[in-house]
Design an enzyme around this catalytic site. Structure first.
Site, PDB file in Angstrom:
ATOM      1  CD  GLU A 187      62.142  44.245  23.321  1.00 46.01           C
ATOM      2  OE1 GLU A 187      61.580  45.173  22.715  1.00 46.01           O
ATOM      3  OE2 GLU A 187      62.169  43.083  22.893  1.00 46.01           O
TER       4      GLU A 187
HETATM    5  C1  LIG Z   1      57.466  52.559  28.808  1.00 46.54           C
HETATM    6  C2  LIG Z   1      57.072  51.429  27.924  1.00 46.54           C
HETATM    7  C3  LIG Z   1      57.628  51.303  26.672  1.00 46.54           C
HETATM    8  C4  LIG Z   1      57.233  50.268  25.823  1.00 46.54           C
HETATM    9  N1  LIG Z   1      57.715  50.218  24.542  1.00 46.54           N
HETATM   10  C5  LIG Z   1      57.133  49.362  23.653  1.00 46.54           C
HETATM   11  C6  LIG Z   1      57.440  49.435  22.268  1.00 46.54           C
HETATM   12  O1  LIG Z   1      58.261  50.236  21.830  1.00 46.54           O
HETATM   13  N2  LIG Z   1      56.787  48.603  21.414  1.00 46.54           N
HETATM   14  C7  LIG Z   1      55.860  47.702  21.846  1.00 46.54           C
HETATM   15  O2  LIG Z   1      55.293  46.988  21.025  1.00 46.54           O
HETATM   16  N3  LIG Z   1      55.561  47.597  23.165  1.00 46.54           N
HETATM   17  C8  LIG Z   1      56.169  48.401  24.068  1.00 46.54           C
HETATM   18  N4  LIG Z   1      55.855  48.330  25.398  1.00 46.54           N
HETATM   19  C9  LIG Z   1      54.937  47.291  25.847  1.00 46.54           C
HETATM   20  C10 LIG Z   1      55.649  46.204  26.659  1.00 46.54           C
HETATM   21  O3  LIG Z   1      56.496  45.455  25.837  1.00 46.54           O
HETATM   22  C11 LIG Z   1      54.550  45.375  27.343  1.00 46.54           C
HETATM   23  O4  LIG Z   1      54.013  46.192  28.373  1.00 46.54           O
HETATM   24  C12 LIG Z   1      55.085  44.080  27.904  1.00 46.54           C
HETATM   25  O5  LIG Z   1      55.472  43.206  26.870  1.00 46.54           O
HETATM   26  C13 LIG Z   1      54.069  43.357  28.776  1.00 46.54           C
HETATM   27  O6  LIG Z   1      52.786  43.329  28.193  1.00 46.54           O
HETATM   28  P1  LIG Z   1      51.531  43.838  29.037  1.00 46.54           P
HETATM   29  O7  LIG Z   1      51.885  45.161  29.611  1.00 46.54           O
HETATM   30  O8  LIG Z   1      50.344  43.760  28.197  1.00 46.54           O
HETATM   31  O9  LIG Z   1      51.417  42.812  30.241  1.00 46.54           O
HETATM   32  P2  LIG Z   1      50.651  41.406  30.213  1.00 46.54           P
HETATM   33  O10 LIG Z   1      51.030  40.640  29.005  1.00 46.54           O
HETATM   34  O11 LIG Z   1      49.221  41.642  30.469  1.00 46.54           O
HETATM   35  O12 LIG Z   1      51.309  40.693  31.476  1.00 46.54           O
HETATM   36  C14 LIG Z   1      50.919  40.989  32.825  1.00 46.54           C
HETATM   37  C15 LIG Z   1      51.629  40.006  33.765  1.00 46.54           C
HETATM   38  O13 LIG Z   1      51.257  38.666  33.434  1.00 46.54           O
HETATM   39  C16 LIG Z   1      52.400  37.879  33.148  1.00 46.54           C
HETATM   40  N5  LIG Z   1      52.070  36.950  32.063  1.00 46.54           N
HETATM   41  C17 LIG Z   1      51.433  37.221  30.903  1.00 46.54           C
HETATM   42  N6  LIG Z   1      51.329  36.114  30.155  1.00 46.54           N
HETATM   43  C18 LIG Z   1      51.929  35.127  30.847  1.00 46.54           C
HETATM   44  C19 LIG Z   1      52.179  33.752  30.596  1.00 46.54           C
HETATM   45  N7  LIG Z   1      51.799  33.154  29.459  1.00 46.54           N
HETATM   46  N8  LIG Z   1      52.837  33.048  31.538  1.00 46.54           N
HETATM   47  C20 LIG Z   1      53.263  33.626  32.673  1.00 46.54           C
HETATM   48  N9  LIG Z   1      53.057  34.918  32.966  1.00 46.54           N
HETATM   49  C21 LIG Z   1      52.405  35.658  32.059  1.00 46.54           C
HETATM   50  C22 LIG Z   1      53.478  38.863  32.738  1.00 46.54           C
HETATM   51  O14 LIG Z   1      54.788  38.342  32.974  1.00 46.54           O
HETATM   52  C23 LIG Z   1      53.151  40.052  33.639  1.00 46.54           C
HETATM   53  O15 LIG Z   1      53.735  39.855  34.892  1.00 46.54           O
HETATM   54  C24 LIG Z   1      56.273  49.324  26.268  1.00 46.54           C
HETATM   55  C25 LIG Z   1      55.739  49.426  27.560  1.00 46.54           C
HETATM   56  C26 LIG Z   1      56.096  50.483  28.369  1.00 46.54           C
HETATM   57  C27 LIG Z   1      55.440  50.609  29.708  1.00 46.54           C
END
Ligand SMILES: Cc1cc2nc3c(=O)[nH]c(=O)nc-3n(C[C@H](O)[C@H](O)[C@H](O)COP(=O)(O)OP(=O)(O)OC[C@H]3O[C@@H](n4cnc5c(N)ncnc54)[C@H](O)[C@@H]3O)c2cc1C
Length: 596
Positions: free
Chosen positions: A440
């Site tokens: 989220e």
């Molecule tokens: C168990 C689980 C359930 C989930 N359920 C859903 C779901 O139902 N629907 C759905 O769509 N997604 C879902 N997700 C996905 C989840 O919302 C994402 O994993 C999350 O939003 C982060 O995206 P990412 O993993 O690609 O990390 P990234 O976006 O790659 O981020 C990696 C790190 O970089 C930081 N970062 C990235 N961009 C920036 C920025 N511009 N400025 C500062 N810091 C930054 C982040 O804070 C983080 O620390 C789920 C994930 C899991 C593990």
């Protein structure tokens, strides 16, 4: 595994005594929700959580979900528990009565959410996501879509998902690639892969309704070119029953650290039939309705875990015999004293208690404003509440989930080695809590939302919705001796928050990296100050109630002790946070990338 006892006494205190939520019954549509209806609803919710959801929490964690021929099987007991949950009307409680809902105030619903998440976080994911889908369709869907989907989402026979994330695109949704091709009949063909989709496939409901972000052929690049579609697993027939299978399949489920009974699915959309929700290219705005609700709900997950961890810690600390009290034996009939006599154990228990009860108060405070935003007859009151909710949403999401995880870790420390092994369930809380800080929108992104979007927006209008009442509260009690122990520390923390706000705003204008560097510390400082304000109010309410009704069970005395603990042992962290903020972001940015 520790038992779970719904904290109904504290919930009643927060709802009725502290925040006066009974006056919500004056808002249109809430007339029936007086105290004599709210309390039995909370009691019944507590029962299903303690008696139906909690008993399958550990077995669900151990068994997990499995994928069999494209179908996800939830752990034993989940389908039956969901049936009872649905038949009890719990999927419908806050929904619009026009679609079969019960229209309960959000202020009461957050307490129900907390109990569900304390009892079984994984289970709560299924109705939680459905509610988000319900909200997006309710706010942005056409009448036809609403008629087709809302009654089923409300009665829980169908469930919902939110499909945003793709393999190369998490935080930055502007990168998403899933395509939507218009068809002659007005529908669309959706093609692409979504990952990490909670409740994407399971055996609890007869149909699953996916809310999917995708790009139309003429979409502008980036986040301005994203549209929202509803894509059912089974296409509804004209009678409203599940018909032909649509082109959406779960190809695998993730093996993960926690919430193992919540299916996290890779979903493949292969020319699946879908329908546009809202205007073309405005999908992100529509999805925000769902995401804001989900952010408050994820805050509720942090709170739920915090409460469960606290209960498990207290129960253990009363039973576990180790060492003798530093000030003389307390249990002479036993070979050692219970560990609850030791100051360091009490420190941990009170940290858990102060944050849990504080967050509960904040959850209801924000939810009550959400109710006013939605229903108050006067537009300026609605606007003020909307601003306040917008300001506090990232704080609720990030602060509660950080504290939920910290509380679970404190619980593990209270239980020692017995916390680390499986038997008492504490390590499950730690594992389950961890994801709440990530999904989220990670907590780092919530902090950027607060600093980047809310802090300076509209000439500081959002901020004033918090700053004005707090400053008035402090001023009005400056000369009240019995409040000095609470208002003094609050005033100091509030001063720090004001200094930090001016500094972050000023430096951020000159150099956005400065705002980014301060964001997480600033959010914590804001959150701790907001909790300080609520703890001062809780202490004051406890004193008033003691005067009016007495304190036969010691509830109000305990509130005041916990309030003092918060003021003396937690709120001073705002001093260190301010120092960190004032030090600026130069050290973060000066190290060359290659040197990491
Ligand atoms: C168990 C689980 C359930 C989930 N359920 C859903 C779901 O139902 N629907 C759905 O769509 N997604 C879902 N997700 C996905 C989840 O919302 C994402 O994993 C999350 O939003 C982060 O995206 P990412 O993993 O690609 O990390 P990234 O976006 O790659 O981020 C990696 C790190 O970089 C930081 N970062 C990235 N961009 C920036 C920025 N511009 N400025 C500062 N810091 C930054 C982040 O804070 C983080 O620390 C789920 C994930 C899991 C593990």
């Amino acid at each position: 595994m520790a038992n779970y006892t719904p904290p109904l006494r504290d919930m009643r205190f927060v709802y009725h005594e502290l925040l006066g939520c009974d006056d919500l019954a004056e808002l249109p549509g809430f007339e029936e929700f007086t105290a004599d209806l709210i309390d039995p609803i909370l009691e019944e919710a507590g029962k299903i959580c303690a008696e139906v959801l909690h008993p399958i929490n550990r077995s669900g964690d151990e068994e997990g979900c499995r994928l069999e021929n494209g179908v996800v099987r939830t752990p034993a007991g989940f389908p039956e528990a969901y049936r009872q949950f649905r038949e009890g009307g719990w999927t419908a409680i806050t929904c619009d009565p026009a679609y079969g809902g019960q229209g309960l105030p959000n202020a009461a619903d957050v307490l129900v959410t907390e109990m569900i998440c304390s009892a079984n976080l994984s289970f709560g994911m299924y109705p939680g996501l459905s509610h988000g889908a319900y909200l997006a369709l309710h706010s942005h869907g056409s009448e036809e879509l609403k008629r087709a989907y809302l009654p089923k989402l409300v009665d829980g026979t169908w469930s919902g998902t939110m499909c945003l994330t793709e393999p190369h695109c998490g935080t930055d949704l502007g990168l998403l690639r899933t395509k939507a091709e218009p068809q002659e009949d007005g529908s669309f063909r959706i093609t692409g892969t979504k990952i990490f989709i909670s409740a994407g496939e399971h055996d609890l409901t007869e149909n699953i309704i996916h809310l999917v972000l995708a790009r139309l052929p003429d979409a502008p690049k980036g986040s301005r070119g994203i549209s929202l579609f509803v894509v059912p697993k089974f296409l509804p027939t004209s009678e409203g029953t599940p018909g032909d299978r649509n082109g959406v399949m779960c190809s695998s489920i993730e093996h993960k650290m926690g919430i193992k009974a919540s299916a996290t699915c890779v979903m493949n959309f292969d020319e699946a039939q879908g329908w546009l929700v809202g205007a073309p290219h405005k999908g992100l705005q529509a999805m925000f309705t769902m995401m804001n609700n989900e952010r408050l709900a994820v805050g509720g997950q942090g709170l739920g875990i915090a409460e469960a961890a606290y209960q498990g810690s207290v129960a253990y600390a009363r039973e576990r015999l180790q060492g003798r009290s530093l000030t003389g034996t307390k249990a002479p009939d036993k070979p050692a004293d219970p560990i609850i006599v030791h100051p360091d154990v009490r420190r941990m228990l009170l940290l858990q208690r102060a944050t849990t009860e504080g967050c509960r108060a904040m959850a209801v405070w924000v939810a009550k404003e959400l109710d006013k935003q939605e229903r108050h007859p006067e537009p300026e009151v609605r606007k003020a509440s909307e601003d306040f909710v917008a300001l506090m949403t990232p704080i609720v999401k990030a602060l509660f989930t950080d504290l939920g995880f910290e509380n679970a870790n404190l619980g593990m420390q209270v239980l020692g080695g017995h916390g680390y092994i499986r038997e008492h369930g504490m390590e499950q809380h730690v594992r389950d809590a961890r994801i709440t800080q990530i999904y989220e929108g990670t907590n780092g992104i919530q902090a950027l939302d607060l600093v980047g979007r809310k802090l300076g927006a509209n000439g500081g209008r959002y901020l004033r919705r918090f700053f004005h009442p707090v400053s008035e509260y402090i001023e009005a009690r400056a000369e009240t001796p019995e409040m000095a122990a609470y208002v003094g520390p609050l005033a100091k923390a509030f001063g720090r928050l004001q200094t930090a706000t001016a500094t972050v705003a000023q430096r951020g204008l000159a150099n956005p990296d400065e705002a980014g560097a301060a964001a997480t510390d600033y959010m914590r400082l804001f959150g701790l100050t907001a909790l300080g304000y609520l703890w001062a109010r809780m202490a004051e309410t406890a004193m008033e109630q003691t005067r009016e009704t007495g304190d036969a069970d010691g509830f109000y005395a305990a509130k005041q002790v916990t309030a003092r603990f918060y003021m003396e042992k937690m709120l001073p962290q705002t001093g260190a946070l301010l120092s960190q903020i004032m030090a600026g972001g130069q050290t973060l940015m000066s190290l060359d990338e290659a040197a990491f």
